[in-house]
Write an enzyme that holds these catalytic residues in place. Structure first.
Site, short mmCIF file in Angstrom:
data_model
loop_
_atom_site.label_atom_id
_atom_site.label_comp_id
_atom_site.label_asym_id
_atom_site.label_seq_id
_atom_site.Cartn_x
_atom_site.Cartn_y
_atom_site.Cartn_z
N ASN A 88 0.80 -1.22 0.00
CA ASN A 88 0.00 0.00 0.00
C ASN A 88 0.84 1.28 0.00
O ASN A 88 0.38 2.31 -0.47
CB ASN A 88 -0.93 -0.01 1.22
CG ASN A 88 -1.56 1.34 1.48
OD1 ASN A 88 -2.45 1.78 0.77
ND2 ASN A 88 -1.07 2.03 2.52
N TYR A 156 4.28 9.92 -10.91
CA TYR A 156 3.26 9.10 -10.24
C TYR A 156 2.56 8.18 -11.24
O TYR A 156 2.39 6.97 -10.97
CB TYR A 156 2.25 10.02 -9.56
CG TYR A 156 1.24 9.30 -8.69
CD1 TYR A 156 1.66 8.49 -7.65
CD2 TYR A 156 -0.13 9.46 -8.91
CE1 TYR A 156 0.73 7.83 -6.84
CE2 TYR A 156 -1.06 8.81 -8.11
CZ TYR A 156 -0.62 7.99 -7.07
OH TYR A 156 -1.54 7.34 -6.28
N LYS A 160 2.76 3.99 -11.16
CA LYS A 160 1.57 3.16 -11.01
C LYS A 160 1.33 2.30 -12.25
O LYS A 160 0.83 1.17 -12.14
CB LYS A 160 0.36 4.03 -10.68
CG LYS A 160 0.43 4.67 -9.30
CD LYS A 160 0.60 3.62 -8.21
CE LYS A 160 0.57 4.22 -6.81
NZ LYS A 160 0.71 3.21 -5.74
N VAL A 189 -9.62 8.87 -2.29
CA VAL A 189 -9.82 8.67 -0.86
C VAL A 189 -9.33 9.90 -0.10
O VAL A 189 -8.32 10.52 -0.47
CB VAL A 189 -9.06 7.41 -0.37
CG1 VAL A 189 -9.46 7.06 1.06
CG2 VAL A 189 -9.34 6.22 -1.30
N THR A 191 -7.32 11.25 2.14
CA THR A 191 -6.11 10.93 2.88
C THR A 191 -5.14 12.10 2.85
O THR A 191 -5.37 13.12 2.19
CB THR A 191 -5.41 9.70 2.26
OG1 THR A 191 -5.01 10.03 0.92
CG2 THR A 191 -6.33 8.49 2.24
#
Length: 251
Positions: A88, A156, A160, A189, A191
């Site tokens: 994660n 990024y 991914k 999300v 976060t």
């Protein structure tokens, strides 16, 4: 006998912290990897009757990641019914147009954490569980950014996308009787990563206003809700049938 051995990275904040609490159940030995210990998680695990081992490590430091992976593999019990590895941990930095990606150290750190550390941990996990009759699963937390380009997210998106392809290779190598693996996008999300994104320079990240609107419009999913859906997905009998997936397909 422990029913489940679960290894989780990036467990101290956001989605990772919520996943850790969801995994901390009776019969589970949970090993978390994070940059800091979580005293509240330790208390929660004791109350739930779960066994918890917290390993403090910076996975972007590949020497530390390698040592940690080796140690976890050596210490892995061989009598559990199920073995889980949830990769994660990740970073969205550096955020910059491709023409501005000149800081080799920050690029390397992102690839170390988002890709290379995953490969190191997964390799040692595969070696440790090889030949076991137990249920063995690897869940890599990916992102829609690996499947759709976003200006300013060259690093990024690339990391991914690499994680997705690595998972596809892993699934192909393992075949029908080996370790089951999925690269799963968790959606948007609420976060610390989203907070970091909202603090980006608009010159570096043209989609900034859209991500700010996600927050003001209440469109960000709560980490606990997403974690519950991810853990339900991880428990599915058909886990691993699809190597690239998105939790938003499973309301």
């Amino acid at each position: 006998m422990t029913d489940t051995i679960a290894i989780l990275t990036g467990a101290s904040r956001g989605l990772g912290a919520a996943l850790a609490r969801g995994l901390a159940r009776p019969g589970v030995r949970l090993v978390t990897l994070a940059r800091r210990d979580d005293a509240e998680l330790a208390e929660f695990a004791r109350a739930q009757g779960a066994e918890l081992q917290q390993v403090k490590v910076d996975l972007s430091d590949l020497s530390a990641a390698q040592r940690t992976a080796d140690q976890i593999a050596r210490d892995l019990p061989h009598d559990a019914r199920r073995y889980l590895l949830v990769n994660n941990a990740g970073t969205v930095q550096p955020v910059s147009p491709c023409a501005g990606l000149t800081d080799a150290a920050s690029i390397t750190q992102a690839f170390n954490l988002n890709v290379t550390a995953v490969m190191l941990l997964t390799a040692r996990f595969l070696q440790a569980v090889r030949g076991m009759q137990a249920d063995r699963r690897v869940l890599n937390i990916s992102s829609g950014a690996g499947r759709n380009p976003n200006a300013g997210w060259g690093v990024y998106c690339a990391t991914k996308a690499a994680l997705d392809m690595y998972t596809r290779v892993l699934k192909q190598e393992q075949g029908a009787d080996g370790v089951r693996a999925v690269s799963l996008a968790p959606g948007i999300v609420d976060t610390d990563m989203q907070e970091t994104i909202r603090g980006s320079d608009p010159a570096s990240f043209p989609a900034l206003a859209k991500f700010q609107e996600f927050k003001t419009a209440g469109q960000l999913a709560a980490p606990a809700d997403v974690a519950a859906r991810i853990l339900a997905y991880l428990d599915r009998d058909d886990f691993g049938t699809t190597d690239i997936d998105d939790i938003r397909h499973y309301p």
